[in-house]
Write a protein that holds these residues in place. Structure first.
Motif, PDB file in Angstrom:
ATOM      1  N   THR A   1       0.820  -1.206   0.000  1.00 55.51           N
ATOM      2  CA  THR A   1       0.000   0.000   0.000  1.00 55.51           C
ATOM      3  C   THR A   1       0.855   1.258   0.000  1.00 55.51           C
ATOM      4  O   THR A   1       0.540   2.245  -0.678  1.00 55.51           O
ATOM      5  CB  THR A   1      -0.934   0.001   1.222  1.00 55.51           C
TER       6      THR A   1
ATOM      7  N   THR B   1     -11.883   7.473   0.405  1.00 55.73           N
ATOM      8  CA  THR B   1     -11.351   7.091  -0.909  1.00 55.73           C
ATOM      9  C   THR B   1     -10.714   5.709  -0.845  1.00 55.73           C
ATOM     10  O   THR B   1     -10.118   5.331   0.162  1.00 55.73           O
ATOM     11  CB  THR B   1     -10.325   8.143  -1.373  1.00 55.73           C
ATOM     12  N   ILE B   2     -10.844   4.959  -1.938  1.00 56.91           N
ATOM     13  CA  ILE B   2     -10.398   3.569  -2.005  1.00 56.91           C
ATOM     14  C   ILE B   2      -9.331   3.424  -3.075  1.00 56.91           C
ATOM     15  O   ILE B   2      -9.437   4.000  -4.168  1.00 56.91           O
ATOM     16  CB  ILE B   2     -11.588   2.643  -2.330  1.00 56.91           C
TER      17      ILE B   2
ATOM     18  N   PHE C   1      -7.499   0.777  -5.602  1.00 54.52           N
ATOM     19  CA  PHE C   1      -7.630  -0.526  -6.255  1.00 54.52           C
ATOM     20  C   PHE C   1      -6.316  -0.892  -6.927  1.00 54.52           C
ATOM     21  O   PHE C   1      -5.617  -0.037  -7.472  1.00 54.52           O
ATOM     22  CB  PHE C   1      -8.718  -0.472  -7.336  1.00 54.52           C
TER      23      PHE C   1
ATOM     24  N   THR D   1     -13.646   7.319  -5.144  1.00 53.23           N
ATOM     25  CA  THR D   1     -14.300   7.630  -3.880  1.00 53.23           C
ATOM     26  C   THR D   1     -15.160   6.457  -3.424  1.00 53.23           C
ATOM     27  O   THR D   1     -15.661   5.678  -4.240  1.00 53.23           O
ATOM     28  CB  THR D   1     -15.190   8.882  -4.007  1.00 53.23           C
ATOM     29  N   GLY D   2     -15.349   6.355  -2.128  1.00 55.52           N
ATOM     30  CA  GLY D   2     -16.175   5.288  -1.589  1.00 55.52           C
ATOM     31  C   GLY D   2     -17.614   5.376  -2.036  1.00 55.52           C
ATOM     32  O   GLY D   2     -18.342   4.372  -2.054  1.00 55.52           O
TER      33      GLY D   2
ATOM     34  N   GLN E   1     -16.645   1.133  -8.583  1.00 56.88           N
ATOM     35  CA  GLN E   1     -16.070   0.039  -7.799  1.00 56.88           C
ATOM     36  C   GLN E   1     -16.474  -1.313  -8.368  1.00 56.88           C
ATOM     37  O   GLN E   1     -15.665  -2.247  -8.424  1.00 56.88           O
ATOM     38  CB  GLN E   1     -16.530   0.148  -6.346  1.00 56.88           C
TER      39      GLN E   1
ATOM     40  N   VAL F   1      -9.399  -4.097  -3.559  1.00 52.17           N
ATOM     41  CA  VAL F   1      -9.140  -2.950  -2.686  1.00 52.17           C
ATOM     42  C   VAL F   1      -7.920  -3.263  -1.828  1.00 52.17           C
ATOM     43  O   VAL F   1      -7.875  -4.280  -1.134  1.00 52.17           O
ATOM     44  CB  VAL F   1     -10.356  -2.653  -1.798  1.00 52.17           C
TER      45      VAL F   1
ATOM     46  N   GLN G   1      -6.955   2.586   1.676  1.00 57.07           N
ATOM     47  CA  GLN G   1      -7.967   3.636   1.754  1.00 57.07           C
ATOM     48  C   GLN G   1      -7.387   4.846   2.486  1.00 57.07           C
ATOM     49  O   GLN G   1      -6.378   4.751   3.170  1.00 57.07           O
ATOM     50  CB  GLN G   1      -9.207   3.131   2.484  1.00 57.07           C
TER      51      GLN G   1
ATOM     52  N   HIS H   1      -8.883   9.168   3.738  1.00 59.49           N
ATOM     53  CA  HIS H   1      -9.956  10.152   3.686  1.00 59.49           C
ATOM     54  C   HIS H   1      -9.379  11.516   4.007  1.00 59.49           C
ATOM     55  O   HIS H   1      -8.222  11.659   4.400  1.00 59.49           O
ATOM     56  CB  HIS H   1     -11.086   9.797   4.664  1.00 59.49           C
TER      57      HIS H   1
END
Length: 235
Positions: free
Chosen positions: A4, A92-93, A95, A208-209, A215, A225, A228, A230
């Motif tokens: 990540t 926010t996610i 990928f 964004t989530g 998604q 995923v 994340q 924010h």
């Protein structure tokens, strides 16, 4: 194996701010109107409540509102900002997946750099104006824009750039009347093909989530995923 932390480096390289400044325990981004991702302050070390004023002052110098980007490991700072009245904005996610390759129907997608005026007009309809085009222009690695066509007209576009062996897609936009007809999927496949030809091994993006439609598409492409974050800002 890409982790990540590596992916956040890809975000920074493929969607860069105009300038970054280190102030105390903060990294402050100068976004020049390019949106939250290039305008937020992030911690680079332990932060006390008294340190928040340093970031606020630097963002005021830039003419930017006080905006903070927070990852899961920033829980202590998250609590401090919450107590100070800063509210969560745009969860926010991230990928990530291996490069995929499927045949793209002919004349449905093209890679073009610099983007054509019709592409800038398409982006503008989705709220992606000249300031975000400037972000794309700042990206230093391999990059291109993807033009999507359907029903004999230009109806979508996206930006893709690489950092190392990872490609990341940004600014995906499809005209409302042409959504849910496979155009975004074709654009993603074409972007992956472009990236693979340049040595990419991973394909990634950020959404964004709240964007559940996007998604669902990205999950169907074999992406998962992996992270994340924010923002927090005052009303």
């Amino acid at each position: 194996m890409l982790n990540t932390s590596d992916l956040f480096e890809v975000v920074a390289a493929t969607w860069p701010p105009a300038r970054v400044t280190h102030v105390g325990p903060w990294l402050v981004r100068d976004g020049q109107g390019g949106g939250k991702r290039v305008s937020a302050a992030s911690p680079v070390g332990p932060v006390r409540q008294d340190d928040v004023a340093l970031a606020i002052a630097e963002m005021e110098k830039l003419g930017q509102p006080a905006l903070f980007s927070l990852r899961p490991e920033d829980a202590a700072l998250d609590t401090i900002l919450e107590k100070m009245g800063y509210r969560v904005v745009d969860p926010t996610i991230l990928f990530l997946g291996p490069i995929f390759e499927l045949e793209v129907p002919k004349v449905t997608a093209f890679d073009i750099w610099p983007p054509l005026q019709i592409m800038k007009d398409l982006w503008a309809e989705g709220g992606i104006g000249p300031e975000r085009i400037a972000v794309m222009e700042r990206a230093a690695g391999p990059k291109t824009s993807i033009l999507g066509r359907i029903a004999d007209r230009a109806a979508g576009c996206a930006f893709v750039a690489m950092h190392g062996t990872t490609a990341m897609v940004h600014a995906v936009e499809v005209l409302p009347e042409y959504r849910r007809h496979g155009l975004a999927r074709n654009m993603m496949h074409y972007a992956a093909l472009w990236a693979k030809e340049r040595g990419a091994e991973h394909f990634s993006l950020v959404t964004t989530g709240a964007n559940t439609v996007a998604q669902s598409l990205y999950s169907s492409l074999g992406m998962t995923v992996v992270g994340q974050y924010h923002y927090r800002m005052k009303p």
